[in-house]
Design a protein around this motif. Structure first.
Motif, PDB file in Angstrom:
ATOM      1  N   PHE A   1       0.698  -1.186  -0.138  1.00  0.00           N
ATOM      2  CA  PHE A   1       0.128  -0.008  -0.046  1.00  0.00           C
ATOM      3  C   PHE A   1       0.931   1.100  -0.023  1.00  0.00           C
ATOM      4  N   ASN A   2       0.514   2.278  -0.589  1.00  0.00           N
ATOM      5  CA  ASN A   2       1.317   3.448  -0.572  1.00  0.00           C
ATOM      6  C   ASN A   2       1.186   4.054   0.919  1.00  0.00           C
ATOM      7  N   ARG A   3       2.086   5.194   0.763  1.00  0.00           N
ATOM      8  CA  ARG A   3       2.156   5.976   1.986  1.00  0.00           C
ATOM      9  C   ARG A   3       2.542   5.097   3.523  1.00  0.00           C
ATOM     10  N   GLY A   4       2.994   3.946   3.064  1.00  0.00           N
ATOM     11  CA  GLY A   4       3.671   2.826   4.118  1.00  0.00           C
ATOM     12  C   GLY A   4       2.738   2.539   5.009  1.00  0.00           C
ATOM     13  N   TYR A   5       1.583   1.917   4.275  1.00  0.00           N
ATOM     14  CA  TYR A   5       0.694   0.966   5.033  1.00  0.00           C
ATOM     15  C   TYR A   5       0.689  -0.503   4.841  1.00  0.00           C
ATOM     16  N   GLY A   6       2.018  -0.823   4.584  1.00  0.00           N
ATOM     17  CA  GLY A   6       2.316  -2.131   4.498  1.00  0.00           C
ATOM     18  C   GLY A   6       1.951  -3.064   3.249  1.00  0.00           C
ATOM     19  N   GLU A   7       2.025  -4.199   3.455  1.00  0.00           N
ATOM     20  CA  GLU A   7       1.658  -5.215   2.449  1.00  0.00           C
ATOM     21  C   GLU A   7       0.159  -5.600   2.342  1.00  0.00           C
ATOM     22  N   PHE A   8      -0.277  -5.571   1.198  1.00  0.00           N
ATOM     23  CA  PHE A   8      -1.509  -6.113   0.924  1.00  0.00           C
ATOM     24  C   PHE A   8      -1.812  -7.709   1.193  1.00  0.00           C
ATOM     25  N   THR A   9      -3.052  -8.017   2.113  1.00  0.00           N
ATOM     26  CA  THR A   9      -3.453  -9.144   2.478  1.00  0.00           C
ATOM     27  C   THR A   9      -4.619  -9.509   2.254  1.00  0.00           C
ATOM     28  N   ALA A  10      -5.120 -10.751   2.483  1.00  0.00           N
ATOM     29  CA  ALA A  10      -6.662 -10.962   2.789  1.00  0.00           C
ATOM     30  C   ALA A  10      -7.352 -10.268   3.730  1.00  0.00           C
TER      31      ALA A  10
ATOM     32  N   GLY B   1      -3.923   3.097  -1.502  1.00  0.00           N
ATOM     33  CA  GLY B   1      -4.108   2.162  -2.440  1.00  0.00           C
ATOM     34  C   GLY B   1      -2.909   1.417  -3.023  1.00  0.00           C
ATOM     35  N   THR B   2      -3.139   0.355  -3.914  1.00  0.00           N
ATOM     36  CA  THR B   2      -1.797  -0.388  -4.206  1.00  0.00           C
ATOM     37  C   THR B   2      -1.317   0.083  -5.655  1.00  0.00           C
ATOM     38  N   GLY B   3      -1.966   0.960  -6.449  1.00  0.00           N
ATOM     39  CA  GLY B   3      -1.723   1.413  -7.502  1.00  0.00           C
ATOM     40  C   GLY B   3      -0.626   2.252  -7.704  1.00  0.00           C
ATOM     41  N   PRO B   4      -0.057   2.616  -9.003  1.00  0.00           N
ATOM     42  CA  PRO B   4       1.126   3.378  -8.953  1.00  0.00           C
ATOM     43  C   PRO B   4       0.851   4.748  -9.158  1.00  0.00           C
ATOM     44  N   GLY B   5      -0.279   5.236  -9.521  1.00  0.00           N
ATOM     45  CA  GLY B   5      -0.605   6.592  -9.394  1.00  0.00           C
ATOM     46  C   GLY B   5      -1.027   7.267  -8.198  1.00  0.00           C
ATOM     47  N   VAL B   6      -0.040   7.635  -7.403  1.00  0.00           N
ATOM     48  CA  VAL B   6      -0.516   7.806  -5.738  1.00  0.00           C
ATOM     49  C   VAL B   6      -0.364   9.350  -5.404  1.00  0.00           C
ATOM     50  N   CYS B   7      -1.270   9.850  -4.853  1.00  0.00           N
ATOM     51  CA  CYS B   7      -1.291  11.152  -4.151  1.00  0.00           C
ATOM     52  C   CYS B   7      -0.616  10.910  -2.843  1.00  0.00           C
ATOM     53  N   GLN B   8       0.689  11.777  -2.476  1.00  0.00           N
ATOM     54  CA  GLN B   8       1.193  11.684  -1.157  1.00  0.00           C
ATOM     55  C   GLN B   8       0.420  12.551  -0.176  1.00  0.00           C
TER      56      GLN B   8
END
Length: 157
Positions: free
Chosen positions: A54-63, A150-157
């Motif tokens: 996840f963007n902004r340092g929210y870690g790995e995507f999981t179930a 989100g996990t996508g590349p087009g990220v707002c910081q």
């Protein structure tokens, strides 16, 4: 809250479980690497991508993020305008079973032929959100002060 593709400019920031090939229109892996129908058409099992962040340092995507996203869609049922898909999610899905960090099963209350479109970017009604962000920042409402990770590349910081 991000509840579907309400804002087209935000689409690159949020991925769904299943992508769509732009040339063929066929489903392809996105956050899910593979999927299968459960016995008796009782649901869908998704094997999830390992290492997606996840963007902004929210870690790995999981179930757990898949389950959280579904709960956010259905728990907000009373607050959503009538033109959303929230009633469909509540009526169609009984639960999201977290099998392990990289596997989740959507259990149907009733099978529905539109399910795959709604979890894919085709209809895009389930952009995956970070449970870790919610746990840290709480419910930010309709106009969050900080971008929803989100996990996508087009990220707002």
């Amino acid at each position: 809250k991000v509840s579907g593709w309400d804002v087209p400019a935000a689409r690159p920031m949020y991925e769904t479980l299943i992508g769509v090939d732009r040339k063929t229109g066929k489903y392809m892996p996105e956050l899910a690497t593979e999927w299968s129908v459960e016995p008796n058409n009782s649901g869908y099992r998704f094997k999830l991508q390992k290492g997606a962040q996840f963007n902004r340092g929210y870690g790995e995507f999981t179930a757990k993020d898949v389950d959280y996203t579904w709960h956010q869609l259905t728990d907000d049922l009373a607050k959503t305008p009538p033109n959303t898909f929230a009633p469909w999610w509540k009526k169609t899905i009984k639960q999201v079973e977290v099998v392990n960090n990289y596997e989740a099963v959507f259990r149907f209350t009733q099978p529905d032929s539109t399910f795959m479109d709604l979890v894919s970017e085709s209809a895009g009604q389930m952009p995956i959100r970070s449970k870790a962000q919610f746990d840290k920042e709480g419910d930010q409402g309709e106009t969050p002060a900080k971008p929803v990770a989100g996990t996508g590349p087009g990220v707002c910081q």
